[in-house]
Design a protein around this motif. Structure first.
Motif, mmCIF file in Angstrom:
data_model
loop_
_atom_site.group_PDB
_atom_site.id
_atom_site.type_symbol
_atom_site.label_atom_id
_atom_site.label_comp_id
_atom_site.label_asym_id
_atom_site.label_seq_id
_atom_site.Cartn_x
_atom_site.Cartn_y
_atom_site.Cartn_z
ATOM 1 N N MET A 261 2.846 134.120 -9.502
ATOM 2 C CA MET A 261 2.122 133.510 -8.240
ATOM 3 C C MET A 261 0.537 133.754 -8.453
ATOM 4 S SD MET A 261 2.745 134.566 -4.326
ATOM 5 C CE MET A 261 1.750 136.196 -4.528
ATOM 6 N N LEU A 262 0.201 134.960 -8.806
ATOM 7 C CA LEU A 262 -1.255 135.228 -9.004
ATOM 8 C C LEU A 262 -1.854 134.305 -10.079
ATOM 9 C CD1 LEU A 262 -3.706 136.422 -7.808
ATOM 10 C CD2 LEU A 262 -3.038 138.323 -9.411
ATOM 11 N N GLN B 118 -7.129 123.718 -20.898
ATOM 12 C CA GLN B 118 -8.490 124.105 -20.677
ATOM 13 C C GLN B 118 -8.736 125.124 -19.556
ATOM 14 O OE1 GLN B 118 -11.127 123.685 -22.965
ATOM 15 N NE2 GLN B 118 -9.410 123.006 -23.957
ATOM 16 N N GLY B 119 -7.692 125.270 -18.721
ATOM 17 C CA GLY B 119 -7.663 126.360 -17.682
ATOM 18 C C GLY B 119 -7.486 127.494 -18.404
ATOM 19 N N TYR B 120 -6.705 127.713 -19.266
ATOM 20 C CA TYR B 120 -6.521 129.125 -20.108
ATOM 21 C C TYR B 120 -7.735 129.262 -21.181
ATOM 22 C CZ TYR B 120 -5.110 131.998 -24.211
ATOM 23 O OH TYR B 120 -5.275 132.956 -25.195
ATOM 24 N N LEU C 28 -5.172 129.810 -12.133
ATOM 25 C CA LEU C 28 -5.373 128.459 -12.842
ATOM 26 C C LEU C 28 -5.821 127.361 -11.950
ATOM 27 C CD1 LEU C 28 -4.865 126.768 -15.469
ATOM 28 C CD2 LEU C 28 -2.356 126.300 -14.421
ATOM 29 N N LYS C 29 -5.698 127.427 -10.644
ATOM 30 C CA LYS C 29 -6.003 126.504 -9.731
ATOM 31 C C LYS C 29 -7.427 126.570 -9.601
ATOM 32 C CE LYS C 29 -5.604 123.003 -6.772
ATOM 33 N NZ LYS C 29 -5.141 121.668 -7.364
ATOM 34 N N THR C 30 -7.754 128.054 -9.455
ATOM 35 C CA THR C 30 -9.360 128.188 -9.288
ATOM 36 C C THR C 30 -10.122 127.857 -10.542
ATOM 37 O OG1 THR C 30 -8.767 130.243 -7.913
ATOM 38 C CG2 THR C 30 -11.021 130.085 -8.541
ATOM 39 N N VAL C 31 -9.686 128.182 -11.602
ATOM 40 C CA VAL C 31 -10.534 127.686 -12.798
ATOM 41 C C VAL C 31 -10.701 126.150 -12.841
ATOM 42 C CG1 VAL C 31 -10.370 127.468 -15.279
ATOM 43 C CG2 VAL C 31 -9.983 129.764 -14.012
#
Length: 507
Positions: A443-444, A220-222, A449-452
């Motif tokens: 890396m970005l 769901q991040g994607y 993904l972490k932010t989402v």
């Protein structure tokens, strides 16, 4: 220059209002009043307006009547091009896929355009699932045989699905079994240049989405990242979509003024010292429209791109920007090309939200005492609150009408969702810009993904709070219009109330 009433300050807005009336009349009378009658009424209105050139009021009424007839004329013409007669028997055809595929159970669903007819036909296709159908993507060509059916409503459903498809340009639906089709290269010469460009853009969008997946972004991040950055929402789960809807943050997933405004600001920062240059403004506008094409030309994004284009022109001319006029030009540009976009929920919400921000943001912002607004932190927070409240005031009646829901904690959701969406869009632009550095991209991608994930978790938390939304609201079209009449009556009546109070105090 003194004008007769505030509405006189917005000439394009008046044109758009009467044009929309024509769209509504054209759709409601479709099948009863033919195109020729609308066209004759248009010509008659224009001729009469010329004849009564010395009678200002009569001429004005005739001009607005002509715009109404123009709206009906273009609407009926577009409906005539979609509502075509179809053969009853099985037919062979060539088609190209023009949307991402959606896998539901044993079926793969997608949009297609039949290309081997004199006039291309847009259809909704359902294909029996196998490895070949799962591999279909935008731009894929097929040769098939099947029965083309008129769009029909689902049994037991109150939603007018056939009308929805008609208004969105679909002439037919079809179901293809495994042996009914095969992939092949097909000619696109019968398609318009816009359709061919859109297919190229969808291919590019598919390629960019694969970059996300190659960097380990999944789940769901994607899905949320693809929806926010590329306008592709087919991967969103129903649960996640409901969380964003209940929390009142669903707008961050739809490409609109928020997203394009962030991109526009980003580009202005890159060319800050030369923002008045014609070349710089042309490059920025081209970049914005490229992004809109990649996203698939949604009505809300087109409206925003037109507004930004007009803003660029105003910037070059060093003239003050009258926002409501710019919004009206944007709406006129979209509707004159595709009148039936008026019935697109995204277009309606996008237009109304921006209009209410323009009209009501200053009112809400000035509620805060000036001494408190002098504190930078308080001012920034209150600006965000004022924008959110103004936009919510505009779209809440539409959300209640279409989705029977009102989100109670939209302010809490937007405190995180809006800043997070800005970070995600800036990060995504950097992600694609450094495609030549795989290690940096990976890396970005992890940071994105972490932010989402953080935003998803916060939105789900808000949606799970007691009383997060009021569901089951039922209002009809008349009640919807009356709500807006009440809101605008209060808006236009406030200055008179303030004037009366001020006069009473002085006495």
């Amino acid at each position: 220059m003194k004008v007769n009433g505030r509405i006189q300050l917005y000439p394009i807005l008046r044109v758009v209002i009467f044009f929309i009336i024509g769209i509504v009349l054209g759709t409601e009378s479709f099948g009863m009043i033919p195109f020729a009658w609308w066209f004759a009424a248009l010509l008659l209105s224009l001729v009469a307006a010329y004849v009564f050139d010395r009678h200002a009021i009569t001429q004005t009424v005739l001009i607005f009547t002509a715009y109404t007839c123009l709206g009906g004329c273009l609407t009926v013409r577009e409906l005539d091009s979609v509502d075509i007669s179809l053969p009853e028997d099985e037919v062979c055809f060539e088609a190209v896929v023009v949307s991402p595929t959606v896998i539901t159970g044993k079926v793969v669903r997608c949009d297609m355009i039949i290309t081997d007819r004199h006039k291309p036909i847009k259809i909704k296709a359902s294909i029996f699932r196998d490895n070949r159908s799962e591999a279909l993507k935008p731009g894929s060509g097929i040769r098939a045989k099947g029965i083309l059916r008129k769009p029909a409503n689902f049994a037991g459903s109150t939603f007018d699905y056939s009308r929805y498809l008609l208004y969105h340009g679909y002439s037919a639906t079809t179901f293809l079994y495994i042996n009914d089709w095969h992939s092949d290269r097909i000619s696109l010469r019968n398609l318009s240049s816009i359709d061919r460009t859109k297919i190229m853009a969808l291919k590019l969008r598919d390629k960019l989405s694969r970059h996300f997946k190659a960097s380990g972004i999944s789940g769901q991040g994607y899905a949320v990242l693809a929806a926010m950055v590329l306008g592709e929402r087919v991967s969103m789960s129903k649960a996640m979509t409901d969380d964003y809807s209940v929390s009142g943050a669903l707008h961050v997933l739809s490409l609109s003024g928020l997203h394009l405004g962030i991109i526009y600001s980003m580009l202005l920062l890159l060319f800050f010292r030369r923002r008045q240059s014609v070349i710089v403004q042309v490059l920025i506008v081209c970049a914005v429209w490229t992004y809109v094409f990649i996203a698939g030309l949604p009505a809300s994004a087109v409206r925003s791109a037109v507004m930004l284009t007009v803003n660029s022109l105003v910037c070059l001319l060093n003239r003050d920007n009258i926002s409501l006029n710019v919004l009206s030009v944007a709406a006129w540009s979209v509707l004159i090309a595709h009148p039936l976009d008026f019935y697109d929920v995204g277009f309606q919400m996008s237009f109304v939200s921006v209009m209410f921000i323009i009209l009501f943001y200053p009112i809400f912002y000035n509620v805060m005492p000036e001494r408190l607004r002098g504190v930078p932190t308080v001012r920034i927070v209150w600006q965000m609150c004022s924008v959110s409240i103004a936009a919510q005031l505009g779209v809440a009646p539409l959300v209640a009408f279409y989705f029977s829901r009102f989100s109670c904690y939209f302010l809490l959701a937007n405190f995180v969702a809006i800043p997070a969406s800005s970070i995600i869009l800036y990060g995504a632009a950097t992600f694609f810009a450094f495609a030549w550095l795989p290690w940096f991209q990976d890396m970005l991608g992890t940071v994105l993904l972490k932010t989402v994930d953080i935003m998803n978790a916060y939105v789900s938390f808000i949606a799970a709070l007691p009383g997060a939304s009021i569901d089951g609201i039922k209002i009809n079209v008349v009640q919807l219009l009356m709500v807006y009449v009440i809101i605008f009556s209060v808006y236009f009546g406030l200055p008179y109330v303030r004037k009366m109070c001020w006069t009473h105090r002085r006495v």
